[in-house]
Structure formats: structure tokens, C-alpha cells
Design an enzyme around this catalytic site. Structure first.
Site, PDB file in Angstrom:
ATOM      1  N   LYS A 173      38.912  42.544  43.486  1.00 21.80           N
ATOM      2  CA  LYS A 173      39.645  42.982  42.592  1.00 21.80           C
ATOM      3  C   LYS A 173      40.931  43.428  43.512  1.00 21.80           C
ATOM      4  O   LYS A 173      40.891  44.087  44.252  1.00 21.80           O
ATOM      5  CB  LYS A 173      39.098  44.093  41.682  1.00 21.80           C
ATOM      6  CG  LYS A 173      39.769  44.680  40.687  1.00 21.80           C
ATOM      7  CD  LYS A 173      38.935  45.434  39.631  1.00 21.80           C
ATOM      8  CE  LYS A 173      39.709  46.245  38.695  1.00 21.80           C
ATOM      9  NZ  LYS A 173      38.828  47.123  38.000  1.00 21.80           N
TER      10      LYS A 173
ATOM     11  N   GLY B  31      49.253  41.082  40.580  1.00 21.08           N
ATOM     12  CA  GLY B  31      47.662  40.465  40.843  1.00 21.08           C
ATOM     13  C   GLY B  31      47.111  41.702  41.979  1.00 21.08           C
ATOM     14  O   GLY B  31      46.114  41.225  42.542  1.00 21.08           O
TER      15      GLY B  31
ATOM     16  N   GLY C  98      42.250  37.356  30.661  1.00 15.89           N
ATOM     17  CA  GLY C  98      41.779  36.424  31.855  1.00 15.89           C
ATOM     18  C   GLY C  98      41.876  37.414  33.112  1.00 15.89           C
ATOM     19  O   GLY C  98      42.651  38.568  33.154  1.00 15.89           O
TER      20      GLY C  98
ATOM     21  N   ASP D 155      37.525  43.504  25.967  1.00 16.89           N
ATOM     22  CA  ASP D 155      37.444  42.916  27.465  1.00 16.89           C
ATOM     23  C   ASP D 155      36.865  43.811  28.492  1.00 16.89           C
ATOM     24  O   ASP D 155      36.522  43.258  29.745  1.00 16.89           O
ATOM     25  CB  ASP D 155      38.950  42.373  27.887  1.00 16.89           C
ATOM     26  CG  ASP D 155      39.838  43.699  27.816  1.00 16.89           C
ATOM     27  OD1 ASP D 155      40.098  44.018  26.615  1.00 16.89           O
ATOM     28  OD2 ASP D 155      40.421  43.975  28.797  1.00 16.89           O
TER      29      ASP D 155
HETATM   30  P1  AMP Z   1      42.492  46.415  32.739  1.00 24.62           P
HETATM   31  O1  AMP Z   1      43.296  47.288  31.901  1.00 24.62           O
HETATM   32  O2  AMP Z   1      42.253  46.738  34.044  1.00 24.62           O
HETATM   33  O3  AMP Z   1      41.146  46.128  31.819  1.00 24.62           O
HETATM   34  O4  AMP Z   1      43.411  45.174  32.573  1.00 24.62           O
HETATM   35  C1  AMP Z   1      43.590  44.513  31.526  1.00 24.62           C
HETATM   36  C2  AMP Z   1      44.223  43.012  31.751  1.00 24.62           C
HETATM   37  O5  AMP Z   1      45.527  43.255  32.433  1.00 24.62           O
HETATM   38  C3  AMP Z   1      43.345  42.231  32.635  1.00 24.62           C
HETATM   39  O6  AMP Z   1      43.442  40.925  32.205  1.00 24.62           O
HETATM   40  C4  AMP Z   1      43.758  42.341  34.070  1.00 24.62           C
HETATM   41  O7  AMP Z   1      43.436  41.108  34.906  1.00 24.62           O
HETATM   42  C5  AMP Z   1      45.245  42.234  33.731  1.00 24.62           C
HETATM   43  N1  AMP Z   1      45.918  43.242  34.814  1.00 24.62           N
HETATM   44  C6  AMP Z   1      45.937  44.624  35.181  1.00 24.62           C
HETATM   45  N2  AMP Z   1      46.738  44.768  36.349  1.00 24.62           N
HETATM   46  C7  AMP Z   1      47.238  43.567  36.526  1.00 24.62           C
HETATM   47  C8  AMP Z   1      48.015  43.202  37.722  1.00 24.62           C
HETATM   48  N3  AMP Z   1      48.506  44.226  38.767  1.00 24.62           N
HETATM   49  N4  AMP Z   1      48.451  42.185  37.925  1.00 24.62           N
HETATM   50  C9  AMP Z   1      48.068  41.156  37.095  1.00 24.62           C
HETATM   51  N5  AMP Z   1      47.378  41.220  35.946  1.00 24.62           N
HETATM   52  C10 AMP Z   1      46.767  42.762  35.754  1.00 24.62           C
HETATM   53 MG    MG Z   2      39.927  45.151  32.234  1.00 27.76          MG
END
Ligand code: AMP
Ligand code: MG
Length: 511
Positions: free
Chosen positions: A114, A127, A91, A274
């Protein structure tokens, strides 16, 4: 939080927020202390029917999440995904969808922040996002767009004036992302998993017919499929088997996308399900990078220890991801279980063939060929083999072909190396066997072999300067990568391959 930018031209219609509520969660962006605009994409704003001047005046507020544009209904989207092969619930952990803006020419685009604070799906994360990686997404997605490759776009990066804690404290930022949609293969995996758990209302069968307009059967999957079809493939709604047809459309878009990536030497780096959009746009620029020296085993991402997402593996990984989409859609495919399985397998089996078709067409174009000969695939493969052996730079090697066609002589690196002599003779002979002049072939090649790509070291330089407050380097980089086909004094430094032996480039995820 207050509304702002009312006269900038926003026209929101938030259809995702009208889907069953398990698909998302309302989420407000968290205000930041001291927002300042790092980059703002004026041409993109204008393309979206938004007034750049009015928008720029309120950009700090809107693109930091401190203010909402009128009509926004912020939500975080739920999704799952196979990360490095393993199923996980995810998510938007650090992204918030403000809603869907309808452009004056009736395109529906997602407007997403983002790095805008925690959501229900943040798990242990903060976040937030750091300025470097958000500028990286901005620059590389602009570069991909300039190369004509389907991609999400970036409207703005706003520095938050706050620190985010990674291995060291880094300046924080929020990116505003524009996408045809943020529906991922993992969104379908999520919906399928929830429906399979029986969370869908009673009356849902495992093989209900696809929904017709105005008569959505219960369950997340039918609603999501209807929504995705309405957004990306509206003509499929009236077909006999929309789920199968939709799978076919996504397969076709991904085959095209993957061919385009391979033909410019792009390595996505984290092709988890994802991070694959059903729209066929490149999405989630994390540890991505472009090949310098050609090596099919290239991996840039420090976390990809098994080289799962190496350059040459990308088409096979896309195929694997599409199989996860197919599995998710199975309950909606018309026919009994066996017939449904056979159908989706048939659709999936097209992927390698579609990829090959796009890739060979692109390879011919890179070599200036407009006719088809059986030896063309081998001609291209032979060149790659020699580039690999010689450690030749991917982009400059292809960019040199146009000049060679014009002069009939092989000059400069790597073409003056003896090993390339036979190949260039063979290629020039092949060019002469087709209609048209060599200079016409050169003109065509200059339109497909870019001179400028977002080179890793150049992107890195721009990010480092930005982190210490100097955005001029990023602006010069952006000017160069937005005109990838044109040779100019300004882009000379951006055309050159990095010096040999400057060591393997590494990228980092999750920053
Ligand atoms: P990504 O590797 O950017 O595709 O992220 C994979 C998952 O981790 C996604 O669900 C992102 O929303 C979550 N995510 C990545 N970085 C953060 C963060 N700093 N805080 C919260 N969720 C994160
Ligand atoms: Mg992602």
C-alpha cells in the site's frame, strides 16, 4: 526491478490474477529512492511460514516495491463502492497485490503493498502513502489482532526516503498488508455494474445458475463469486444456491465483526462499501480510533460531517452495506426475480438478530456473566447510559469490573461516583445469582475486558516521533498493545485514560 528473497519461504499461487481481466490490471510497484525498514513484524512472518531473518535481510527491497518476491504477479484490483452513500468507481489507486502466498498450513493470504505508486485506478492521486498513516494502520491492526478481532495484518512498513505532498510534505512509506483476501463488497458492486452494462460476453443472462467447478458461466459476477466462495466458504460451492448461501455467510461474519468492534469501542470511521471485506476482517484503517469517554455519537473523522459513521451507527451501516452486496448478488440467486428478492431480503433480515446475539453474548462476558437472565441486556444498557452521563472512559470502566468483583467494593473513577452505586449493587447481586465464585468471574472478565487498547493520543505520539526519525516510541506502543490483558509496569502509561477535557480527538482521511 529484480527478484529477491528466494529462500525466505515464499509460495505464491495467484488465483485472482487468473480471473477475468476486467477485475484487475497488471501494475508494477514504482521504485523508491532510499528505502529503510521502519517496522517489521517478525512473529507474523513466522506465522506465515516465512523466515524472518532471511526476509529481514531483503526487507528494504521487497517491502518497498523495489524488488519482487519470487512468484509474485503484481496487479491492482478493480472495485467500486458506495462512499458516504454515493456509488463511485474506484480500484486500488495506491495499492498493488503481489499475489497470494500459501502458508505451510495451507492458508491462502494476499500480500499487498500500500503506497507503492500509481495504478490504472489512481485517478488524480499520487499512488503514495505517508509514514504516519501507514504506521497507524500497522499499530491499530496489531492492536485489533491482539484483542482477538478479525483483521488484516501488517507485515512491514518501509520508509521510502521520498516526500509525499499532502497539505504539507510528509515522509513517504509503503505498508505490506496481509489479508484473507481483498475482496470487498465494492468488488461485487463493480462486477455487477460491469455485467449489467452488458460488457459481459454474449450469452450471459440476468439469472444464470451459479457456476460449478470447471464450468464458469460468462460474466464477472459468477467468476468472482466462485473465487470468493473457494477462498472463504468452500463448502458452499456444492449447495443449491451458492449466491444466497454466500450472502448469508458474509452477513454472519459482519454481524460477528460489528459486535466485536462495538464491545471494544472501535470506530472504523469510513465504512464505505469498498472498505468492507467479505472475509469478515477489519480492513482499511484510515480515520479509525477507539472511544475514550463513552459517547455513542462519537465521530473522529474530520470528513464525516453528517456523522454517518458514528460509533452507534456502525451496525446499521454494516446492514446497509450488506444490502448493497445483496443487490449485487441478485442476478446469481436461484429462482425468478421475485423469489430471488424475497430470498436475499430474508437473509439480510437476519443481520440485526445475529448482531444482537453476538453483542449480548459479548456484553454478558464483559460483565462476567455465564448464565442468561432477561434483565441482562438492560443491565448492560443501563451501565452504558451512566457512563455516557458521567463521561466515563469506556476501556478503564470495564477493566475495573474484575477488581470490583473480587473486592466487592466500587473504587476509583467512575465507580466511586454516587450514580454508579445502585448499578454496581445490582450487578454484584446478579453475579451472585450464578454458579461459581466472584473471583472466578473476575478471572473471566480479565480475559475479555482489555487493559490496553491503541489509545488515540498514544498512537499519535508514536507517529509523531516516527516522523522525526525516532521509532522507539512506536516499538514501546506495539509491545504494550500486543499484551492487552496483562498488567505490567511497562504498560502502565498505556492503560490510563486521557485526562478529562483534553478536547475532541480528530482523525484525517486520504493521507
Ligand atoms: P480510502 O479512503 O483509503 O479507502 O481510498 C479510497 C480510494 O481512493 C481507493 O480507491 C484508493 O485506492 C484511492 N486513493 C486513496 N489515496 C490515494 C492516493 N494517494 N493515490 C491514488 N489513489 C488513492
Ligand atoms: Mg479503501
Amino acid at each position: 526491478m529484480h527478484g529477491a528473497g528466494g529462500d525466505a519461504g515464499w509460495r505464491f499461487d495467484n488465483s485472482y490474477a487468473r480471473l477475468p481481466e476486467q477485475l484487475f490490471s497488471p501494475a508494477l510497484p514504482k521504485a523508491v529512492r532510499d528505502p529503510s525498514v521502519a517496522v517489521f513484524n517478525e512473529p507474523l512472518a513466522a506465522d506465515l511460514g516465512l523466515d524472518p531473518a532471511i526476509l529481514l535481510a531483503v526487507a528494504e527491497g521487497i517491502f518497498s516495491g523495489n524488488a519482487l518476491p519470487p512468484g509474485a504477479e503484481p496487479i491492482a484490483q478493480a472495485y467500486a463502492g458506495h462512499q458516504f452513500g454515493h456509488f463511485t468507481n474506484l480500484g486500488d489507486g495506491r495499492a498493488i497485490l503481489l499475489g497470494e502466498h500459501i502458508t505451510p498450513d495451507s492458508r491462502r493470504v494476499d500480500i499487498q503493498l500500500k503506497g507503492s505508486g500509481r495504478t490504472r485506478y489512481s485517478r488524480g492521486g499520487d499512488g503514495r502513502a505517508a509514514l504516519g498513516p501507514m504506521l497507524r494502520e500497522y499499530c491499530v491492526s496489531e492492536g485489533m489482532h491482539a484483542l482477538g478481532i478479525p483483521t488484516t495484518r501488517s507485515l512491514a512498513v518501509v520508509a521510502t526516503g521520498e516526500w509525499v505532498l499532502r497539505t504539507t510534505p510528509l515522509p513517504g512509506a509503503v505498508l505490506t498488508r496481509i489479508a484473507a483476501s481483498h475482496i470487498r463488497v465494492g468488488t461485487f458492486e463493480y462486477a455487477a455494474a460491469i455485467d449489467a452494462q452488458g460488457a459481459a460476453p454474449a450469452g450471459t443472462t440476468t439469472n444464470h445458475p451459479p457456476a460449478q467447478q470447471g464450468a464458469t458461466p460468462p460474466g464477472l459476477l459468477p467468476a468472482l463469486l466462485n473465487h470468493a466462495i473457494a477462498r472463504h466458504d468452500p463448502t458452499l460451492a456444492a449447495t443449491d444456491d451458492p449466491a444466497t448461501e454466500f450472502l448469508g455467510a458474509v452477513v454472519a461474519r459482519q454481524a460477528h465483526l460489528l459486535a466485536r468492534w462495538m464491545l471494544v469501542g472501535f470506530v472504523h470511521g469510513v465504512m464505505n462499501t469498498d472498505n468492507m471485506a467479505v472475509s469478515g476482517e477489519t480492513i482499511d484503517y484510515g480515520p479509525c480510533a477507539f472511544l475514550d469517554a463513552y459517547d455513542p455519537t462519537t465521530v473522529f473523522s474530520s470528513i464525516d460531517q453528517q456523522a454517518r459513521y458514528a460509533y452507534a451507527n456502525q451496525p446499521a451501516i454494516a446492514h446497509w452495506n450488506l444490502a448493497r452486496l445483496a443487490e449485487s448478488l441478485l442476478p446469481l440467486v436461484r429462482g425468478d426475480e421475485e423469489a430471488a428478492l424475497e430470498k436475499v431480503q430474508g437473509v439480510l433480515a437476519h443481520f440485526p438478530e445475529l448482531f444482537e446475539r453476538h453483542h449480548l453474548a459479548g456484553a454478558r462476558a464483559k460483565l462476567g456473566l455465564i448464565t442468561q437472565e432477561n434483565g441482562d441486556r438492560d443491565l448492560f444498557t443501563a451501565l452504558l447510559g451512566q457512563m455516557h452521563e458521567a463521561g466515563a472512559d469506556f476501556t478503564t470502566t470495564f477493566a475495573a469490573l474484575a477488581g470490583m468483583a473480587e473486592s466487592g467494593a466500587a473504587t476509583g473513577e467512575p465507580w466511586s461516583l454516587p450514580v454508579f452505586h445502585d448499578w454496581s449493587t445490582r450487578w454484584l447481586e446478579r453475579l451472585k445469582r450464578q454458579p461459581g465464585s466472584l473471583s472466578e468471574a473476575a478471572t473471566r472478565m480479565r480475559r475479555v475486558n482489555p487493559l490496553v487498547i491503541p489509545r488515540n493520543q498514544k498512537v499519535e505520539e508514536a507517529l509523531q516521533a516516527a516522523e522525526s526519525g525516532d521509532l522507539s516510541v512506536a516499538h514501546r506502543l506495539l509491545a504494550a498493545i500486543r499484551a492487552p490483558w496483562i498488567e505490567s509496569a511497562e504498560n502502565a502509561a498505556y492503560r490510563a485514560a486521557p485526562p478529562r477535557g483534553c478536547g475532541p480527538y480528530r482523525t484525517f482521511c486520504g493521507t
